[in-house]
Design an enzyme around this catalytic site. Structure first.
Site, PDB file in Angstrom:
ATOM      1  CG  ASP A 373      14.652  -8.843 -21.895  1.00 29.86           C
ATOM      2  OD1 ASP A 373      13.408  -9.745 -21.985  1.00 29.86           O
ATOM      3  OD2 ASP A 373      14.400  -7.838 -22.348  1.00 29.86           O
ATOM      4  CG  ASP A 567      15.476  -3.181 -23.196  1.00 37.05           C
ATOM      5  OD1 ASP A 567      14.961  -4.472 -22.908  1.00 37.05           O
ATOM      6  OD2 ASP A 567      15.273  -2.658 -24.573  1.00 37.05           O
ATOM      7  CG  ASP A 571      13.873  -6.954 -18.818  1.00 41.26           C
ATOM      8  OD1 ASP A 571      13.261  -7.915 -18.573  1.00 41.26           O
ATOM      9  OD2 ASP A 571      14.059  -6.432 -19.830  1.00 41.26           O
TER      10      ASP A 571
END
Length: 677
Positions: A373, A567, A571
């Site tokens: 990410d 995080d 996600d």
């Protein structure tokens, strides 16, 4: 080591017969005496003292042949070996009997059979006329060697919890509380949430909290593995167990007792150490038929030697059968995987790599794709407002005020940045009602009677809001559009900073053979600009949580083993879909609960550490299993006398017992190498 075998006191496992270990969740910083180890050590000393004369008398033929056949020598051997076998060996004989009674054959089944056969035959030989062969020395010395193996194993097992004990030992037993009466030293157990605590230079921080006064550098290597200290000042968070350097800090306690990060880390590692790696299923399957097979081979060895062997046939047959039973004890096989898992996870915890399930070890080791990410993972996750573009009739303050009001209930880093910007401008943020969050898209809620929508352009379009021109983000910027009652009020552009070690960490991951790909919900220009900055060639932006999940599933369907690092709440689906989800410890709780691995401080260097650790643990497990298989593959034929017709090789049961003990110690020693490798 066996799943489901738990009780509230020391004892032995009903399945494998081995001593039960203390649940790592109940470890203390101080190494407590192990009652099993104390008992075995005492047993070793007096059994060895009695077995030594028996051994010397049995070997008496080397210097005086008459000793071996003298009645007094045979009676002395009987009298000295009997307490060794029946009392010293009682725990092993009982475990062997229990294994036959329950049908769970294990290493102690073989030990009990071998010792009883040698001792029982010797007693019968003594009581019948003539001077038949006796094997009291074999029975007694085997018991002593088994005890030696148990003592060495128990001592080595104590070391497997050393990493967690080191972490627990970092927390001071007392804290310095500051109140209206001054500074008072209190036990750590009395610290309450909200207490103000003074942390002097050189002292360990007692609990998780926030700095309210002072400035210093803090050594966080116990959580991150990085030796460089981190600067801390007012409003920065600190973690219990980290070491304050030169400055004095006044902190406000926020998490105490079992709620601290360190306590939770120990609890998670304790649970993970008790889980089972998939490779363990191989060892379990082999162990299920190994002991019955060995008993069959021992019986076959006895029959063949008694039928085809040289005189004295019966004595040689018994010697070889007992040697097969003793050397084939599957203790090394049973220890191979659990020891590596326990030691490796302890080391990971010390380096800030929290592995929640043993199954993640093999997947970390063979992964070939790392999806990562952007916000909060590659970047600091602390974006700031770069610029405002309000539409005509709307001021920057008005635009920020309503956006912050809705985002006040959001966990996304971009939303938090808007709230912090409003606080910095000292704006009175109004309350929001009917708040709804749409992960990776936007939020909405009622503010002062108006429906406020904040989010990406596509999200506003999905809400039936017509967009306006002039809202194009520059490279590296993220756009948050703000609308009230379906009318766009303007756009807020935010920028994030790349984590300092991002480029070096990603280069290291690529050197490990991983294909690193960015999957982000941010706009494509911002994602592409970041990819170019950190040296990546493949990056996808504008993805919903479902898009990320679909891409990961497609890679898995193509035969890849995929890691996903993230995080945020958005996600979570991708983390759950990946073969191994890796959460940043600085992220949201839902991300950490979904992931199989957590990097405690959200440090990108921890990604490479996690992959290297997974590979080291898998390699260590395979080494242990290979050694255990080779040991039995070579030892059983030698003990059975297969090489006797060609080379004249035979194995005394005493040497079989020594080899059996050394095999277990070798496996444990190899596993303990993980603490340093």
């Amino acid at each position: 080591m066996c799943p489901g075998m738990e009780q509230d006191r020391p004892g032995t496992c009903r399945m494998c017969g081995m001593a039960l270990e203390l649940n790592p969740a109940f470890l203390t910083a101080k190494l407590e005496p192990d009652p099993e180890l104390i008992s075995m050590t005492r047993r070793l000393w007096w059994c060895a003292a009695l077995a030594l004369p028996v051994f010397l008398l049995a070997m008496g033929h080397l210097w005086n042949a008459a000793w071996s056949h003298a009645d007094w020598s045979r009676w002395v051997q009987f009298l000295l070996s009997t307490p060794v076998v029946l009392i010293g060996g009682a725990p092993f004989l009982k475990r062997g009997w229990d294994s036959f009674r329950s049908g769970s054959l294990n290493m102690f089944s073989l030990i009990a059979l071998g010792v009883v056969a040698a001792y029982g035959f010797s007693v019968a030989s003594m009581l019948r006329p003539g001077h038949g062969p006796i094997y009291f020395e074999a029975a007694a010395v085997i018991i002593v060697l088994v005890i030696v193996g148990q003592v060495l194993e128990l001592r080595a097992r104590q070391q497997t919890g050393s990493a967690l004990r080191e972490l627990l030992g970092l927390v001071p037993p007392e804290a310095l509380r500051v109140d209206a009466t001054g500074e008072t030293t209190i036990p750590l157990s009395e610290v309450m949430v909200g207490d103000l605590l003074r942390v002097r230079p050189g002292a360990s921080i007692p609990v998780d909290g926030v700095v309210v006064e002072g400035q210093s550098s803090v050594d966080e290597s116990m959580l991150t593995g990085e030796s460089l200290p981190v600067e801390k000042s007012v409003s920065d968070s600190v973690t219990g167990g980290t070491l304050n350097h030169q400055g004095s800090l006044l902190i406000r306690a926020e998490r105490v007792g079992a709620e601290t990060l360190l306590s939770q880390l120990v609890q998670v590692v304790a649970k993970a150490q008790r889980s089972r790696a998939p490779i363990q299923s191989l060892a379990d399957e082999i162990a299920s038929w190994f002991t019955p097979t060995v008993i069959f081979l021992a019986a076959l060895t006895f029959i063949l030697w008694w039928w085809l062997g040289p005189e004295p046939k019966f004595a040689q047959a018994l010697t070889c059968a007992v040697s097969v039973l003793i050397i084939a004890c599957p203790c090394a096989l049973g220890l191979a995987t659990p020891m590596s898992v326990t030691v490796g996870m302890g080391r990971g915890a010390r380096q800030g790599v929290l592995i929640r399930e043993a199954a993640a070890i093999e997947l970390l080791a063979k992964a070939d794709i790392l999806a990562i990410d952007k916000t909060g993972t590659l970047t600091s996750g602390k974006p700031h407002v770069a610029r405002f573009v309000p539409v005509a009739g709307t001021t920057e303050e008005e635009l920020l005020l309503v956006a912050a009001a809705v985002e006040n209930h959001s966990e996304h880093p971009l939303g938090r940045a808007l709230v912090l910007a409003a606080v910095a401008r000292k704006l009175a943020v109004p309350e929001v009602t009917d708040f709804t969050s749409f992960p990776a898209a936007g939020v909405r809620g009622m503010v002062d009677g108006k429906m406020i929508v904040v989010g990406k352009a596509k999200f506003l379009q999905d809400q039936g809001i017509e967009l306006v021109s002039g809202m194009d983000p520059q490279a590296g910027e993220s756009l948050m559009l703000v609308a009230a009652d379906k009318i766009v009020l303007g756009g807020i552009f935010l920028a994030d900073t790349v984590k300092p070690n991002a480029q070096a960490s990603l280069a290291e991951l690529k050197a490990l053979g991983l294909q690193v790909i960015i999957l982000s919900g941010d706009n494509q220009p911002a994602v592409s600009a970041l990819a170019q900055t950190v040296g990546l060639t493949e990056a996808y932006g504008g993805l919903t949580p479902q898009d990320k999940q679909s891409r990961i599933q497609a890679w898995k369907d193509a035969g890849h083993t995929v890691l996903m690092a993230g995080d945020g709440v958005n996600d979570a689906p991708a983390l759950a879909s990946a073969d191994v989800g890796i959460a940043m410890g600085t992220g949201t709780d839902v991300a950490m609960q979904t992931a199989g691995v957590t990097l405690v401080k959200g440090d990108l260097a921890g990604l490479a550490r996690a992959v290297r650790l997974g590979r080291a643990m898998r390699r260590n497990i395979r080494q242990n299993l290979t050694f255990a298989f080779l040991y039995n593959g070579l030892g059983i034929p030698l003990a059975a006398g297969v090489f006797y017709p060609v080379f004249g090789w035979l194995m005394n049961p005493m040497f079989a017992g020594l080899a059996m003990s050394l095999s277990s110690v070798s496996v444990i020693a190899n596993a303990l190498r993980l603490r340093r490798s």
